[in-house]
Each structure stands twice: as C-alpha cells, then as structure tokens.
Design a protein around this motif. Structure first.
Motif, PDB file in Angstrom:
ATOM      1  N   SER A   1      -5.782 -35.012 -31.134  1.00 22.57           N
ATOM      2  CA  SER A   1      -5.044 -35.180 -29.339  1.00 22.57           C
ATOM      3  C   SER A   1      -4.659 -34.220 -28.427  1.00 22.57           C
ATOM      4  O   SER A   1      -5.018 -33.909 -27.553  1.00 22.57           O
ATOM      5  CB  SER A   1      -3.532 -35.914 -29.586  1.00 22.57           C
ATOM      6  N   GLU A   2      -4.053 -32.761 -29.405  1.00 18.01           N
ATOM      7  CA  GLU A   2      -3.366 -31.633 -28.401  1.00 18.01           C
ATOM      8  C   GLU A   2      -5.047 -30.379 -28.381  1.00 18.01           C
ATOM      9  O   GLU A   2      -5.957 -30.415 -29.013  1.00 18.01           O
ATOM     10  CB  GLU A   2      -2.798 -30.838 -29.141  1.00 18.01           C
ATOM     11  N   LYS A   3      -5.180 -30.064 -26.911  1.00 21.69           N
ATOM     12  CA  LYS A   3      -6.255 -29.265 -26.574  1.00 21.69           C
ATOM     13  C   LYS A   3      -6.105 -27.763 -27.434  1.00 21.69           C
ATOM     14  O   LYS A   3      -7.941 -28.037 -27.889  1.00 21.69           O
ATOM     15  CB  LYS A   3      -5.313 -28.716 -25.118  1.00 21.69           C
ATOM     16  N   GLN A   4      -5.334 -27.071 -27.849  1.00 27.07           N
ATOM     17  CA  GLN A   4      -5.449 -26.328 -28.442  1.00 27.07           C
ATOM     18  C   GLN A   4      -6.082 -26.545 -29.970  1.00 27.07           C
ATOM     19  O   GLN A   4      -6.929 -25.634 -30.259  1.00 27.07           O
ATOM     20  CB  GLN A   4      -4.409 -24.969 -28.829  1.00 27.07           C
ATOM     21  N   ASP A   5      -5.476 -27.734 -30.788  1.00 27.05           N
ATOM     22  CA  ASP A   5      -5.900 -28.202 -31.758  1.00 27.05           C
ATOM     23  C   ASP A   5      -7.583 -28.567 -31.327  1.00 27.05           C
ATOM     24  O   ASP A   5      -8.211 -28.265 -32.897  1.00 27.05           O
ATOM     25  CB  ASP A   5      -4.848 -29.145 -32.131  1.00 27.05           C
ATOM     26  N   ILE A   6      -7.559 -29.153 -30.442  1.00 29.90           N
ATOM     27  CA  ILE A   6      -9.387 -29.737 -30.185  1.00 29.90           C
ATOM     28  C   ILE A   6      -9.868 -28.214 -30.230  1.00 29.90           C
ATOM     29  O   ILE A   6     -11.371 -28.037 -30.927  1.00 29.90           O
ATOM     30  CB  ILE A   6      -9.552 -30.204 -28.969  1.00 29.90           C
ATOM     31  N   GLU A   7      -9.718 -27.810 -29.719  1.00 32.05           N
ATOM     32  CA  GLU A   7     -10.942 -26.193 -29.084  1.00 32.05           C
ATOM     33  C   GLU A   7     -10.952 -25.265 -30.437  1.00 32.05           C
ATOM     34  O   GLU A   7     -11.864 -24.677 -31.081  1.00 32.05           O
ATOM     35  CB  GLU A   7      -9.942 -25.021 -28.115  1.00 32.05           C
ATOM     36  N   ILE A   8      -9.650 -25.178 -31.525  1.00 31.67           N
ATOM     37  CA  ILE A   8      -9.425 -24.288 -32.617  1.00 31.67           C
ATOM     38  C   ILE A   8     -10.475 -25.047 -33.183  1.00 31.67           C
ATOM     39  O   ILE A   8     -11.905 -24.744 -34.359  1.00 31.67           O
ATOM     40  CB  ILE A   8      -8.031 -24.736 -33.555  1.00 31.67           C
ATOM     41  N   MET A   9     -10.298 -26.176 -33.300  1.00 28.44           N
ATOM     42  CA  MET A   9     -11.017 -27.180 -35.129  1.00 28.44           C
ATOM     43  C   MET A   9     -13.018 -27.480 -34.640  1.00 28.44           C
ATOM     44  O   MET A   9     -13.493 -27.709 -35.075  1.00 28.44           O
ATOM     45  CB  MET A   9     -10.401 -28.182 -35.840  1.00 28.44           C
ATOM     46  N   GLY A  10     -12.903 -27.432 -33.333  1.00 26.70           N
ATOM     47  CA  GLY A  10     -14.221 -27.770 -32.341  1.00 26.70           C
ATOM     48  C   GLY A  10     -15.258 -26.250 -32.456  1.00 26.70           C
ATOM     49  O   GLY A  10     -15.752 -26.461 -32.989  1.00 26.70           O
ATOM     50  N   PHE A  11     -13.890 -25.263 -32.733  1.00 23.73           N
ATOM     51  CA  PHE A  11     -15.016 -23.839 -32.620  1.00 23.73           C
ATOM     52  C   PHE A  11     -14.863 -23.580 -34.697  1.00 23.73           C
ATOM     53  O   PHE A  11     -15.794 -23.316 -34.133  1.00 23.73           O
ATOM     54  CB  PHE A  11     -14.081 -22.834 -32.505  1.00 23.73           C
ATOM     55  N   PHE A  12     -13.958 -24.011 -34.889  1.00 20.29           N
ATOM     56  CA  PHE A  12     -14.522 -23.881 -36.915  1.00 20.29           C
ATOM     57  C   PHE A  12     -16.079 -24.830 -37.108  1.00 20.29           C
ATOM     58  O   PHE A  12     -16.587 -24.403 -37.445  1.00 20.29           O
ATOM     59  CB  PHE A  12     -13.429 -24.110 -37.398  1.00 20.29           C
ATOM     60  N   ALA A  13     -15.821 -26.426 -36.423  1.00 19.07           N
ATOM     61  CA  ALA A  13     -16.853 -27.497 -36.435  1.00 19.07           C
ATOM     62  C   ALA A  13     -18.382 -26.378 -35.987  1.00 19.07           C
ATOM     63  O   ALA A  13     -18.931 -26.659 -37.337  1.00 19.07           O
ATOM     64  CB  ALA A  13     -16.321 -28.654 -36.341  1.00 19.07           C
ATOM     65  N   ALA A  14     -17.937 -26.159 -35.043  1.00 21.57           N
ATOM     66  CA  ALA A  14     -19.866 -25.994 -34.591  1.00 21.57           C
ATOM     67  C   ALA A  14     -19.983 -24.562 -35.078  1.00 21.57           C
ATOM     68  O   ALA A  14     -21.366 -24.461 -35.699  1.00 21.57           O
ATOM     69  CB  ALA A  14     -19.501 -25.114 -33.386  1.00 21.57           C
ATOM     70  N   THR A  15     -18.851 -23.259 -35.173  1.00 19.78           N
ATOM     71  CA  THR A  15     -19.625 -22.527 -36.690  1.00 19.78           C
ATOM     72  C   THR A  15     -20.346 -22.625 -37.565  1.00 19.78           C
ATOM     73  O   THR A  15     -20.836 -22.008 -37.649  1.00 19.78           O
ATOM     74  CB  THR A  15     -17.676 -21.320 -36.415  1.00 19.78           C
ATOM     75  N   PHE A  16     -19.422 -23.719 -38.341  1.00 22.32           N
ATOM     76  CA  PHE A  16     -20.257 -24.280 -39.480  1.00 22.32           C
ATOM     77  C   PHE A  16     -21.209 -24.436 -39.280  1.00 22.32           C
ATOM     78  O   PHE A  16     -21.826 -25.437 -40.631  1.00 22.32           O
ATOM     79  CB  PHE A  16     -18.441 -24.961 -40.195  1.00 22.32           C
ATOM     80  N   ALA A  17     -21.900 -25.139 -38.122  1.00 24.84           N
ATOM     81  CA  ALA A  17     -22.777 -26.584 -38.260  1.00 24.84           C
ATOM     82  C   ALA A  17     -24.347 -25.853 -38.949  1.00 24.84           C
ATOM     83  O   ALA A  17     -24.536 -25.258 -37.590  1.00 24.84           O
ATOM     84  CB  ALA A  17     -22.571 -26.141 -36.666  1.00 24.84           C
ATOM     85  N   TRP A  18     -24.434 -25.463 -39.959  1.00 24.83           N
ATOM     86  CA  TRP A  18     -26.086 -25.127 -39.849  1.00 24.83           C
ATOM     87  C   TRP A  18     -25.932 -26.404 -41.167  1.00 24.83           C
ATOM     88  O   TRP A  18     -24.975 -25.868 -42.003  1.00 24.83           O
ATOM     89  CB  TRP A  18     -26.521 -23.892 -40.003  1.00 24.83           C
ATOM     90  N   GLY A  19     -27.100 -27.169 -41.924  1.00 29.61           N
ATOM     91  CA  GLY A  19     -26.724 -27.605 -43.014  1.00 29.61           C
ATOM     92  C   GLY A  19     -26.788 -29.022 -42.758  1.00 29.61           C
ATOM     93  O   GLY A  19     -26.960 -29.012 -42.026  1.00 29.61           O
ATOM     94  N   GLN A  20     -26.494 -29.361 -43.868  1.00 33.34           N
ATOM     95  CA  GLN A  20     -25.519 -31.188 -43.511  1.00 33.34           C
ATOM     96  C   GLN A  20     -24.655 -31.315 -42.874  1.00 33.34           C
ATOM     97  O   GLN A  20     -24.129 -30.816 -42.664  1.00 33.34           O
ATOM     98  CB  GLN A  20     -26.099 -31.647 -44.953  1.00 33.34           C
ATOM     99  N   ARG A  21     -25.258 -32.195 -41.687  1.00 32.37           N
ATOM    100  CA  ARG A  21     -23.863 -32.570 -40.831  1.00 32.37           C
ATOM    101  C   ARG A  21     -22.454 -33.195 -41.690  1.00 32.37           C
ATOM    102  O   ARG A  21     -21.408 -33.320 -41.435  1.00 32.37           O
ATOM    103  CB  ARG A  21     -24.342 -33.744 -40.135  1.00 32.37           C
ATOM    104  N   LYS A  22     -22.977 -33.853 -42.675  1.00 33.81           N
ATOM    105  CA  LYS A  22     -21.820 -34.385 -44.088  1.00 33.81           C
ATOM    106  C   LYS A  22     -21.259 -33.190 -44.989  1.00 33.81           C
ATOM    107  O   LYS A  22     -19.684 -32.923 -44.964  1.00 33.81           O
ATOM    108  CB  LYS A  22     -22.276 -35.441 -44.981  1.00 33.81           C
ATOM    109  N   THR A  23     -21.383 -32.466 -44.978  1.00 34.80           N
ATOM    110  CA  THR A  23     -21.122 -31.088 -45.320  1.00 34.80           C
ATOM    111  C   THR A  23     -20.682 -30.691 -44.569  1.00 34.80           C
ATOM    112  O   THR A  23     -19.156 -29.595 -44.805  1.00 34.80           O
ATOM    113  CB  THR A  23     -21.989 -30.503 -45.924  1.00 34.80           C
ATOM    114  N   ILE A  24     -21.167 -29.690 -43.053  1.00 35.88           N
ATOM    115  CA  ILE A  24     -20.410 -29.465 -41.687  1.00 35.88           C
ATOM    116  C   ILE A  24     -18.479 -30.245 -41.868  1.00 35.88           C
ATOM    117  O   ILE A  24     -18.058 -29.121 -41.637  1.00 35.88           O
ATOM    118  CB  ILE A  24     -21.263 -29.599 -40.863  1.00 35.88           C
ATOM    119  N   ILE A  25     -18.739 -31.478 -41.504  1.00 36.45           N
ATOM    120  CA  ILE A  25     -17.470 -32.427 -41.758  1.00 36.45           C
ATOM    121  C   ILE A  25     -17.397 -32.356 -42.636  1.00 36.45           C
ATOM    122  O   ILE A  25     -15.751 -31.793 -42.634  1.00 36.45           O
ATOM    123  CB  ILE A  25     -18.297 -34.014 -40.792  1.00 36.45           C
TER     124      ILE A  25
END
Length: 259
Positions: free
Chosen positions: A37-61
């Motif tokens: 819910s905090e802005k910086q937490d959203i930014e940080i975890m969004g950045f990592f999730a996007a960086t990991f976004a290749w391969g199966q979506r289940k594994t990325i999550i």
C-alpha cells in the motif's frame, strides 16, 4: 479516422474493457506490487516484478514474493535502512539469469536513490526535465550504472533504447506506475510522465498479435518496432495509447475466435 481504423478501435476498445479490470491482477506480475500500500513499496516491488518478467507468470510472481519475504515484508524499509549483515538475507536468490550479485547491486542503487529522492520516478527524469520516453529510458540506464561498483553482468537486466532493445519490462513497469484510470489495475502513482508519453510493452506475444492486426510492419522487433506500434495505437487513442497493451496481450493468450 477511416472506417477500418474505426473498426479496429471498436474491437480493441472492447478487449481493453474485457481485460483491464481487477480479475486480471491475480495471474499477472502486477499482482506483486498490489500486495503493498505504501508508494515506495509499490515502486520497489513493481520494479523487481517487472525485471523478473520473463518466463511463466506463476514463477515470476512466486520469485517476486520470495524476494519480498527476504526484505522482511517491508521492501522500502529494508532498502533504506539495511545493514551489511541484513544483506545476507539476499544471498542465494536466483531467478533465471538474475542472481544475488545482480540483486545486491539493485538494492545498492535503490538505497542510494531513495536517500536522495522521494520516488523512483525521479530516476527517469533528467535534470532538464522529461522530454520523451527514449531519453527517459536512456537516462535511467545511465543513472542506474553510474557507480564505480556497478556490476557488468547486471547490465543485461536493465534495457536501454541505445542497445536497440524494445525495453519491454521497463515499459511495462512504467505503464503500471503512470497509467491512471478507475479500473484498479495500473496505479497512476507518477505524474511527471504522462500516459500519452508511454511506449507499449512488446514481447513475442504482443508482437505476433499486433502484426496480425496490421499495427506493426517493421520486419525486426526492436526499439523502433515498439515506437511504431505505439504511434499506431496513438491513432486510436492519443492520450492513452498503452491501454491497448491489455487488449494485445489478452488476445495473445486467449483462444479468441476473431484472431
């Protein structure tokens, strides 16, 4: 707008309506920042999730949530206030070719950035201000690696138009942070970059669907292809062209009769 363009707009708008809703979140990497819910937490975890976004979506999550646990469930607090001893919690992390060497440098960059800035958005904004997305992405990559301890192997995880990359993962992250509507999927946290300035994320699935719809004519798939696609999407909606990412990706993974 000629008649065929009107038909395409109607078709894609209907698919945006179908996929741009909260039922989309659970199976998509954007699920990860939605856990915070905090802005910086959203930014940080969004950045990592996007960086990991290749391969199966289940594994990325799964890998993204594993990382959140290594951050003690409080990514921003960890990034800002970690000790050398705390960094041991990150050792052994791996997702495909992204390993703990990369993770430690990402954490170091984020620590240095947030010590001086309130938002990760500022890492994309040159001192002269925002001009266009190509410049913003180039600035981010240079900014990211502007440190004597920058890891050479980590460069492959941060794309730039200068290397003619489509920058799919960064463009996806930017869509999450910038687009602002009432559908509950994208966050709309950032205001210095506008939705009309975004470039559509393009991977093999979106590329294939966009070509079938005549939205891409360029033979190769590179940065200029992403720009061509986005320019054609701007003909359908000049203020929010990247909303059609929902339609193109949705069509690419569902057996839709009209394909």
């Amino acid at each position: 707008m000629h008649i065929l363009q009107k038909d395409l707009k109607y078709f894609l708008d209907s698919k945006v309506d179908l996929y741009n809703n909260t039922s989309f979140i659970g199976s998509d990497p954007i699920f990860v920042p939605h856990r915070f819910s905090e802005k910086q937490d959203i930014e940080i975890m969004g950045f990592f999730a996007a960086t990991f976004a290749w391969g199966q979506r289940k594994t990325i999550i799964q890998k993204s949530m594993e990382l959140a646990e290594r951050f003690g469930g409080k990514p921003f607090e960890f990034i800002l206030n970690h000790t050398e001893n705390d960094l041991k919690q990150l050792l052994g992390f791996k997702h495909r070719t992204f390993n703990d060497t990369d993770l430690l440098y990402f954490a170091d960059f984020l620590h240095r950035h947030y010590k001086e800035n309130e938002s990760l958005e500022d890492a994309f904004i040159p001192k002269i201000g925002f001009t266009d997305m190509e410049s913003a992405l180039g600035y981010f990559e240079q900014n990211f690696f502007n440190h004597p301890h920058a890891s050479g192997r980590t460069r492959k995880h941060v794309a730039t138009p200068a290397r003619n990359s489509t920058c799919k993962r960064l463009n996806m992250f930017l869509r999450w942070m910038v687009r602002d509507d009432d559908k509950g999927v994208d966050f709309g946290l950032w205001k210095k970059i506008q939705p009309k300035d975004l470039i559509c994320p393009i991977d093999v699935h979106v590329d294939r669907t966009a070509r079938r719809l005549g939205l891409i004519t360029r033979k190769q798939t590179d940065w200029r292809t992403a720009v061509e696609l986005t320019e054609n999407l701007r003909l359908l909606d000049a203020e929010d062209p990247v909303k059609y990412d929902f339609a193109l990706f949705g069509l690419s993974i569902e057996p839709i009769e009209t394909r």
